[in-house]
Design a protein around this motif. Structure first.
Motif, PDB file in Angstrom:
ATOM      1  N   GLU A   1       0.800  -1.229   0.000  1.00 52.89           N
ATOM      2  CA  GLU A   1       0.000   0.000   0.000  1.00 52.89           C
ATOM      3  C   GLU A   1       0.829   1.273   0.000  1.00 52.89           C
ATOM      4  O   GLU A   1       0.458   2.270  -0.599  1.00 52.89           O
ATOM      5  CB  GLU A   1      -0.923   0.038   1.229  1.00 52.89           C
ATOM      6  CG  GLU A   1      -2.127  -0.878   1.133  1.00 52.89           C
ATOM      7  CD  GLU A   1      -2.979  -0.825   2.401  1.00 52.89           C
ATOM      8  OE1 GLU A   1      -3.183   0.262   2.956  1.00 52.89           O
ATOM      9  OE2 GLU A   1      -3.435  -1.903   2.848  1.00 52.89           O
ATOM     10  N   LEU A   2       1.959   1.271   0.726  1.00 51.92           N
ATOM     11  CA  LEU A   2       2.738   2.512   0.829  1.00 51.92           C
ATOM     12  C   LEU A   2       3.978   2.488  -0.053  1.00 51.92           C
ATOM     13  O   LEU A   2       4.243   3.407  -0.805  1.00 51.92           O
ATOM     14  CB  LEU A   2       3.155   2.764   2.285  1.00 51.92           C
ATOM     15  CG  LEU A   2       2.032   2.963   3.294  1.00 51.92           C
ATOM     16  CD1 LEU A   2       2.605   3.251   4.676  1.00 51.92           C
ATOM     17  CD2 LEU A   2       1.114   4.105   2.880  1.00 51.92           C
ATOM     18  N   GLN A   3       4.757   1.446   0.057  1.00 53.26           N
ATOM     19  CA  GLN A   3       5.996   1.372  -0.709  1.00 53.26           C
ATOM     20  C   GLN A   3       5.706   1.041  -2.183  1.00 53.26           C
ATOM     21  O   GLN A   3       6.428   1.464  -3.069  1.00 53.26           O
ATOM     22  CB  GLN A   3       6.931   0.340  -0.057  1.00 53.26           C
ATOM     23  CG  GLN A   3       8.136  -0.072  -0.868  1.00 53.26           C
ATOM     24  CD  GLN A   3       9.071   1.086  -1.172  1.00 53.26           C
ATOM     25  OE1 GLN A   3       9.106   2.074  -0.459  1.00 53.26           O
ATOM     26  NE2 GLN A   3       9.808   0.955  -2.259  1.00 53.26           N
ATOM     27  N   GLY A   4       4.650   0.265  -2.407  1.00 54.69           N
ATOM     28  CA  GLY A   4       4.269  -0.058  -3.780  1.00 54.69           C
ATOM     29  C   GLY A   4       5.184  -1.047  -4.467  1.00 54.69           C
ATOM     30  O   GLY A   4       5.288  -1.065  -5.685  1.00 54.69           O
ATOM     31  N   THR A   5       5.870  -1.876  -3.695  1.00 53.64           N
ATOM     32  CA  THR A   5       6.793  -2.834  -4.315  1.00 53.64           C
ATOM     33  C   THR A   5       6.210  -4.243  -4.399  1.00 53.64           C
ATOM     34  O   THR A   5       6.521  -5.001  -5.299  1.00 53.64           O
ATOM     35  CB  THR A   5       8.137  -2.856  -3.554  1.00 53.64           C
ATOM     36  OG1 THR A   5       8.720  -1.558  -3.632  1.00 53.64           O
ATOM     37  CG2 THR A   5       9.113  -3.861  -4.149  1.00 53.64           C
TER      38      THR A   5
ATOM     39  N   CYS B   1      12.258  -7.219  -3.637  1.00 54.40           N
ATOM     40  CA  CYS B   1      12.543  -6.330  -2.511  1.00 54.40           C
ATOM     41  C   CYS B   1      13.636  -5.320  -2.855  1.00 54.40           C
ATOM     42  O   CYS B   1      14.662  -5.662  -3.403  1.00 54.40           O
ATOM     43  CB  CYS B   1      12.983  -7.169  -1.322  1.00 54.40           C
ATOM     44  SG  CYS B   1      13.613  -6.191   0.034  1.00 54.40           S
ATOM     45  N   VAL B   2      13.388  -4.042  -2.522  1.00 54.77           N
ATOM     46  CA  VAL B   2      14.374  -2.992  -2.792  1.00 54.77           C
ATOM     47  C   VAL B   2      15.062  -2.512  -1.510  1.00 54.77           C
ATOM     48  O   VAL B   2      15.665  -1.449  -1.471  1.00 54.77           O
ATOM     49  CB  VAL B   2      13.738  -1.794  -3.530  1.00 54.77           C
ATOM     50  CG1 VAL B   2      13.373  -2.179  -4.963  1.00 54.77           C
ATOM     51  CG2 VAL B   2      12.509  -1.272  -2.790  1.00 54.77           C
TER      52      VAL B   2
ATOM     53  N   LEU C   1       8.381   6.846   5.648  1.00 58.61           N
ATOM     54  CA  LEU C   1       9.054   5.975   4.676  1.00 58.61           C
ATOM     55  C   LEU C   1      10.489   6.444   4.447  1.00 58.61           C
ATOM     56  O   LEU C   1      10.790   7.629   4.570  1.00 58.61           O
ATOM     57  CB  LEU C   1       8.318   5.978   3.334  1.00 58.61           C
ATOM     58  CG  LEU C   1       6.849   5.575   3.323  1.00 58.61           C
ATOM     59  CD1 LEU C   1       6.312   5.600   1.896  1.00 58.61           C
ATOM     60  CD2 LEU C   1       6.658   4.179   3.912  1.00 58.61           C
TER      61      LEU C   1
END
Ligand code: SF4
Ligand code: SF4
Lengths: 348, 527
Positions: free
Chosen positions: A158-162, A189-190, A256
């Motif tokens: 939802e927040l990172q979008g990854t 994963c980043v 974030l």
């Protein structure tokens, strides 16, 4: 506005907010493990249950909106019993190793067990026994400590979008995992660590070079020194070392960070740091005092200015340094040396 | 940025051109992805198939150096189909007829031919942008690091004015600044033409103002930009350079030229936290404190002035840069001492109108976005609210021009450079973080699969790249991110620095070197 009664006291609160939000604003403490105001309500841990007059069963306060005339009990006997039951269940299936757990001191499960008097899990049975995922260079995942609040999965999507992680299987076997269980290193994963920042227990933990306990570190709020987003963060300081970084929940980043801001701090106390002025003599650097360095620079400035004038000078100021430093640098060149030959790498 | 970062999430359409946002401004990238979750449309134009391209409604994989042709092509469609904001254009802009005339030639067919994309995609992108209620354009060095950079920026501004997408919440023109305080360094007068607050050095009234404020005689002669400084140093006209916290021996184009320039000086001072490639060449090296060891402020890409706070003492005998400068200035006859950076800010606000209302006390909460003209002003969330800053927005019609160096028989590939997620600039900091080196250990060149096949180059193989200026060895990364005639290389790595190859040709106005386009050849090394 809605008129509601909480624990026998009347309040006026904004329409359309949840009971949990109302309580937070009014300073009434409600425990929760899966809630984060930046995420959609999830109602998974059920710790935030409250009693609402006229309703048979307890309701989760994170997903129930206030209504005019509502009467709410947040700490009734029934509510407390329910919360104890939930904590007991969770702790029964949790490694009992708070003494050596790195999260100790800032673990929500530990805090709530303390608050609600849970000493040990009373449900004796099979405990989870999964291998650790240590494949990411910056953090580890211990599925045995995971309480399945789903926060990491939701933050990543939802927040990172990854969308690097998900919940896999059902019931007792439910587990946070990467696609096909291949390990974090081979996933999308980043390494932003935004999942690590929201884990309420010790399941997702940053890898530490220096060991420290939560209560041993000072937190200093500052601005990330990498890119122009200017994320706000806390430097964790133990003694004279920066031992970690945590995101701050304020503008512009709202909790974030990216991998550089979050995990790229080890340069600060790196042994290669320059620690003393150096003067080159016969092609080799020799250590010098500040006085010697200043004297040499000033004498060269005077000599060259005398011979060639101020426009033989140029200064490269820095997009890495502070505003105050940039201001002084250009002032030095303009007011004291006498040239406008000042630039920096805005263009690079 | 004309908008704030928080507004990114509320764009109806996002147009990303020349910015690999998810790698270079990762947290802004997350705001974009959240906008998409809310239903925003996304247009991406880039020579590389970057991550955002995967989520785009239209992805235009343009040839490096063809931004203007694309923008003109989009404007052609928007004018042709009458999708522009007629009322806004009539009321708030000048020069519409000129623009109309110039973009007339850029039919989708013509633009598509220059850019190497499908004409239907240009039409689709134009419609998405023009029809959105609130559209934001986001760009970075992919727009500016060209000999036509200034024109491309004008072109972007044309597009936003044409659709009235400026001066509104969540709609605007948003350059994303690469380094933490590049915005602040510009604001503070780290530019050869500008005193703090973009006040011009050649204006007599400005000169007088600063002469009074600083109690000094000042020059009204416009100074030199970095590329000019390097040229004059190589010619022996510049004798003394003082470099604070920069590493041109990795970051600047044509490193062989930079080396010649810096070794030709009478005296070089470098002030940094590590012994960088540039510091190696210095006569005196001054050890500076890192951001964790000092007080101060940075200004981010949305103009927000934010505090930097001291967490630990400076390591060894190092000192914060402000202290070093102050002590040196003292010896040069400066008439002031500061006991804390807040006192420097107090001086800044007296001479910088856009910072006039900013004090350390007021920065305690969430910082302040300039312009902030007085102590009661809350700061400015987005720019050009009432009208465009200069009155009416000037539409500046510009034509596409080829890059300074195009591929030919000897150098058949277009070489372009950029950053990657795991490293920062010249790696003086990130190169010392173990985990980051583990994730991105070595330099590489991205090469298209079919090109690699043709040249018999396999993934991970060592290759040599050669341009007219130099050569480097690096590892081939075989991928479909780039087109067949394009090679991409991150510029972070000093040991095989992309900037040995890049071109020093600059944009005439902004003096930005054309780091995004050079002609190179690639050679198999057979080992
Ligand atoms: S580190 Fe970031 S990308 Fe990786 S799983 Fe966690 S939130 Fe997702
Ligand atoms: S945390 Fe990442 S996105 Fe945020 S300022 Fe630092 S480098 Fe930029």
């Amino acid at each position: 506005m809605a008129n509601i009664i909480i624990n026998g006291k009347g309040y006026q609160v904004e329409d359309g907010i949840t009971i949990l939000e109302a309580c937070n604003r009014l300073g009434i403490d409600i425990p929760t493990l899966c809630h984060d105001e930046r995420l959609e309500p999830y109602a998974a841990c059920r710790l935030c249950v409250v009693e609402i007059k006229g309703k048979g069963k307890l309701e989760t306060s994170c997903s129930t909106k206030v209504r005019d005339g509502m009467e709410i009990e947040t700490h009734s006997e029934r509510v407390i019993r329910a919360r104890k039951e939930i904590l007991d269940l969770l702790f029964s299936n949790h490694p009992n190793d708070c003494l050596t757990c790195e999260k100790s001191g800032e673990c929500k499960l530990q805090d709530y067990c303390y608050e609600y008097g849970i000493v040990e899990g009373t449900y004796i049975g099979e405990k989870k026994n999964y291998p650790l995922d240590e494949s990411n260079p910056f953090y580890t995942f211990d599925p045995n400590k995971c309480i399945l609040c789903g926060k990491c999965v939701r933050v990543c999507s939802e927040l990172q979008g990854t969308n690097a992680i998900g919940l896999k299987d059902r019931g007792f076997d439910t587990k946070v995992s990467t696609p096909f269980d291949m390990g974090l290193a081979t996933s999308k994963c980043v390494s932003c660590g935004n999942c690590v920042a929201v884990c309420p227990v010790g399941a997702l933990m940053p890898k530490k070079r220096e060991r420290y306990r939560a209560w041993e570190v000072r937190r200093v709020k500052t601005t990330c020194s990498y890119c122009g987003v200017g994320c706000q963060m806390y430097l964790l300081v133990k003694g004279d070392k920066v031992v970690g970084v945590e995101p701050a929940k304020s503008r512009p980043n709202n909790g974030l960070l990216c991998v550089k801001g979050r995990f790229g701090y080890n340069f600060i106390n790196h042994p290669d740091r320059l620690k003393t002025p150096l003067i080159k003599r016969n092609g080799k650097f020799e250590e010098a005092t500040w006085e010697e360095a200043y004297d040499l620079i000033v004498s060269k400035i005077n000599e060259i200015k005398g011979k060639y004038g101020p426009d033989a000078f140029a200064g490269l100021t820095s997009a890495r340094c502070t505003n105050e430093e940039n201001y002084l640098f250009q002032k030095m060149f303009r007011a004291l040396i006498g040239t406008n030959n000042v630039d920096h790498c805005a263009r690079l | 940025m004309t908008n704030s970062i928080e507004e990114v999430e509320y764009n109806d359409a996002i147009f990303v051109i020349g910015s690999n946002t998810t790698e270079n401004h990762p947290v802004i990238g997350t705001f974009m992805k959240r906008a998409l979750r809310r239903g925003a449309k996304l247009i991406v134009a880039d020579p590389r198939r970057i991550e955002l391209a995967d989520y785009a409604d239209v992805f235009l994989q343009i040839k490096p150096g063809t931004n203007i042709a694309l923008l003109n092509g989009m404007m052609h469609v928007i004018i042709e189909e009458e999708l522009y904001d007629k009322e806004y254009v009539a009321k708030n802009t000048e020069n519409f007829e000129d623009l109309k005339l110039v973009v007339k030639d850029y039919t989708p067919e013509v633009a598509a031919e220059i850019c190497g994309v499908d004409k239907e995609d240009i039409i689709k992108a134009a419609r998405i942008y023009a029809k959105a209620e609130r559209a934001g354009i986001y760009y970075a060095m992919g727009i500016t690091q060209h000999t036509t950079g200034t024109h491309a920026v004008m072109s972007i501004s044309n597009l936003s004015l044409l659709c009235g997408n400026i001066g509104k919440e969540a709609a605007g023109v948003n350059p994303l600044r690469g380094q933490n305080n590049v915005q602040g360094a510009c604001d503070m007068g780290g530019l050869p033409t500008d005193y703090p607050g973009y006040q011009k050095v050649f204006k007599p009234e400005v000169q007088e103002k600063f002469e009074r404020a600083w109690n000094a005689k000042l020059s009204n002669k416009v100074g030199l930009t970095i590329p000019e400084i390097m040229n004059e140093a190589e010619e022996g006209k510049i004798k003394f350079i003082y470099i604070m916290g920069e590493n041109p021996m990795v970051s600047d184009p044509d490193i062989n030229h930079v080396r010649k320039a810096l070794t030709n000086l009478d005296f070089l001072v470098v002030q940094d936290i590590f012994l960088t490639e540039t510091a190696e060449l210095a006569d005196v090296v001054l050890p500076a404190a890192s951001f964790a060891e000092k007080e101060g402020t940075f200004t981010n890409t949305e103009r927000r002035v934010q505090r930097v706070r001291k967490a630990i003492e400076p390591v060894g005998n190092s000192k914060p840069d402000w202290k070093i400068l102050m002590e040196l200035m003292d010896r040069l006859g400066h008439d002031r001492v500061y006991t804390h950076p807040s006192e420097i800010m107090d001086e800044i606000r007296t001479v910088t109108p856009s910072y006039a209302g900013i004090s350390y006390e007021r920065l305690e909460g969430e910082g302040i976005q300039w312009p902030c003209p007085d102590v009661n002003h809350p700061g400015t969330k987005y720019l050009h609210k009432e009208k465009v800053a200069r009155g009416k927005g000037l539409l500046m019609a510009v034509d596409h021009r080829d890059s300074a160096e195009l591929p030919d028989k000897d150098y058949p590939f277009i070489f372009t450079t950029g950053r990657i997620l795991y490293h920062y600039h010249t790696r003086t900091m990130t190169g010392r973080v173990e985990g980051l080196n583990k994730l991105a250990p070595t330099s590489f060149v991205e090469i298209n699969e079919s090109t690699a096949n043709k040249l018999n180059i396999s993934n991970g193989e060592k290759v040599r790249l050669v341009s007219r200026r130099g050569s480097v060895e690096t590892y081939a990364k075989v991928t479909d991110i780039v087109d067949e005639d394009v090679l991409f290389m991150p510029f972070h790595y000093a040991e095989s620095a992309a900037n040995y190859l890049t071109n020093t040709k600059i944009d005439k106005t902004a003096k930005i070197p054309e780091l995004k386009v050079a002609a190179v050849r690639i050679e198999k090394l057979g080992r």
